[in-house]
Write a protein that holds these residues in place. Structure first.
Motif, PDB file in Angstrom:
ATOM      1  N   SER A  80      -9.138   5.796  -4.442  1.00  0.00           N
ATOM      2  CA  SER A  80      -8.292   5.921  -3.254  1.00  0.00           C
ATOM      3  C   SER A  80      -8.130   4.586  -2.559  1.00  0.00           C
ATOM      4  O   SER A  80      -7.047   4.266  -2.039  1.00  0.00           O
ATOM      5  CB  SER A  80      -8.873   6.956  -2.282  1.00  0.00           C
ATOM      6  OG  SER A  80     -10.059   6.482  -1.673  1.00  0.00           O
ATOM      7  N   ARG A 126      -5.701   2.416  -4.634  1.00  0.00           N
ATOM      8  CA  ARG A 126      -4.321   2.890  -4.498  1.00  0.00           C
ATOM      9  C   ARG A 126      -3.704   2.445  -3.168  1.00  0.00           C
ATOM     10  O   ARG A 126      -2.556   1.975  -3.132  1.00  0.00           O
ATOM     11  CB  ARG A 126      -4.282   4.420  -4.624  1.00  0.00           C
ATOM     12  CG  ARG A 126      -4.507   4.944  -6.036  1.00  0.00           C
ATOM     13  CD  ARG A 126      -4.164   6.410  -6.150  1.00  0.00           C
ATOM     14  NE  ARG A 126      -5.079   7.256  -5.401  1.00  0.00           N
ATOM     15  CZ  ARG A 126      -6.147   7.857  -5.922  1.00  0.00           C
ATOM     16  NH1 ARG A 126      -6.435   7.692  -7.207  1.00  0.00           N
ATOM     17  NH2 ARG A 126      -6.918   8.624  -5.181  1.00  0.00           N
ATOM     18  N   THR A 175     -10.003  10.275 -10.999  1.00  0.00           N
ATOM     19  CA  THR A 175      -9.085   9.865  -9.941  1.00  0.00           C
ATOM     20  C   THR A 175      -9.606  10.146  -8.537  1.00  0.00           C
ATOM     21  O   THR A 175      -9.076   9.613  -7.566  1.00  0.00           O
ATOM     22  CB  THR A 175      -7.723  10.548 -10.117  1.00  0.00           C
ATOM     23  OG1 THR A 175      -7.915  11.969 -10.136  1.00  0.00           O
ATOM     24  CG2 THR A 175      -7.075  10.126 -11.437  1.00  0.00           C
ATOM     25  N   CYS A 217      -8.823   3.134 -11.272  1.00  0.00           N
ATOM     26  CA  CYS A 217      -8.442   1.959 -10.476  1.00  0.00           C
ATOM     27  C   CYS A 217      -7.542   1.034 -11.279  1.00  0.00           C
ATOM     28  O   CYS A 217      -6.521   0.532 -10.765  1.00  0.00           O
ATOM     29  CB  CYS A 217      -9.692   1.211 -10.014  1.00  0.00           C
ATOM     30  SG  CYS A 217     -10.725   2.086  -8.817  1.00  0.00           S
ATOM     31  N   ALA A 250      -4.099   2.433 -11.377  1.00  0.00           N
ATOM     32  CA  ALA A 250      -3.394   2.296 -10.103  1.00  0.00           C
ATOM     33  C   ALA A 250      -2.826   0.894  -9.941  1.00  0.00           C
ATOM     34  O   ALA A 250      -1.700   0.707  -9.456  1.00  0.00           O
ATOM     35  CB  ALA A 250      -4.335   2.620  -8.945  1.00  0.00           C
ATOM     36  N   GLY A 269       1.183   0.034  -9.783  1.00  0.00           N
ATOM     37  CA  GLY A 269       1.704  -0.287  -8.469  1.00  0.00           C
ATOM     38  C   GLY A 269       1.976  -1.743  -8.167  1.00  0.00           C
ATOM     39  O   GLY A 269       2.841  -2.055  -7.346  1.00  0.00           O
TER      40      GLY A 269
END
Length: 315
Positions: free
Chosen positions: A73, A76, A112, A131, A134, A138
């Motif tokens: 998290s 992200r 995740t 990770c 992500a 991104g």
């Protein structure tokens, strides 16, 4: 270069920030600041990564971002806030599902969700896979580096420092397993310097961040040379050590760098060639060893080592 280091107060992330400052770069460390101070010359940007990224993170105009996080998290949200920057994500060789092989495949299934490692330490590799994914999905551009065992000054684990400190005391040294078992380490200062090279060059892809694989007997001989030791080694087979209750790898009652074989033959035997071709420069282990003489160590005590050696000679 204007660089954002996510962290910057401990071990690798702090070394990255310090070396960035030494290069004359504009370095900002985004972190809570509870684990220590950021390096002199770096800017501290307060951020608890359990919270939304502050505007200063999103509006920083970063050339590069360096992150060592393990919680998906957090990665992200950081990627979403800094997607235009070049990302250098520090992962781990623990993402590989087969520790018996040095090949870069297969990977573990991604985890995740954020998992408390005190509850489930096995989730570490899977979270790092998530990770990595992500970052790849991104960031405008990115490189993933997967270190093996990172050693050197500031290491909080003591997984390597046991050996310089033990060899500096001299005498008969309990050496684990086979002298031909292959191991590798990477000095935190060399890894940090290389991370900055990857950031500056905007290198992309995935690379194992590892030192040269060598037999453990050679590595320990180099450590001994580095600390000026004339210690002698007594190599004790794995089966006997396990019967004596000696622990593998790290922690109380352990012999660091000792791994179950052949199950872990590949964990410390990855190919350093691609990293060296991408600019990694490695110092000799003999130069790293004396800088670890003051590091904390939790391992086999001298008294317990003497007991195991006595049992081996009396077998």
């Amino acid at each position: 270069m204007r660089i954002l280091v996510l962290g910057g107060t401990r071990f690798l992330s702090r070394e990255v920030a310090a070396q960035g400052v030494a290069r004359g770069w504009d370095v900002t460390c985004a972190c809570r600041g509870q684990s220590g101070a950021v390096p002199h010359g770096a800017t501290h940007l307060p951020w608890d990564r359990a919270q939304e990224a502050p505007p200063e993170v999103a509006d920083g105009g970063w050339d590069a971002v360096v992150d060592v996080a393990r919680l998906p998290s957090q990665v992200r949200s950081a990627v979403a806030a800094t997607a235009e920057a070049h990302w250098v994500f520090v992962s781990t060789v623990s993402v590989y599902a087969d520790n018996s092989s040095p090949l870069m495949e297969p990977l573990l299934d991604p985890v995740t969700d954020d998992v408390d490692l005190a509850v489930d330490p096995e989730a570490y590799g899977g979270m790092k896979v998530a990770c990595e994914q992500a970052v790849a999905a991104g960031a405008a551009s990115s490189v993933v580096v997967r270190p093996g065992l990172i050693v050197g000054p500031g290491d909080p684990t003591g997984r390597f420092a046991h050996w310089p400190q033990r060899l500096a005391r001299g005498g008969e040294v309990l050496a684990p397993g086979s002298p031909d078992d292959v191991v590798q380490v990477i000095d935190v200062r060399d890894l940090a310097a290389w991370i900055l090279v990857l950031a500056e060059r905007r290198t992309t892809g995935v690379l194992d961040a590892v030192g040269t694989p060598v037999p453990i007997s050679r590595m320990l001989a180099e450590v001994a040379s580095g600390v000026g030791s004339d210690a002698t080694f007594t190599w004790v087979p794995t089966g006997f050590l396990e019967e004596q209750g000696v622990q593998h790898w790290a922690g109380e009652g352990s012999l660091p760098l000792w791994l179950p074989r052949p199950e872990y033959d590949g964990m410390l035997a990855h190919d350093a060639g691609p990293a060296l071709a991408a600019g990694l420069v490695l110092r000799p282990v003999a130069e790293t060893a004396p800088d670890c003489l003051d590091s904390p160590v939790v391992a086999l005590t001298p008294e317990r080592e003497a007991e195991v050696l006595a049992a081996w000679h009396a077998r």
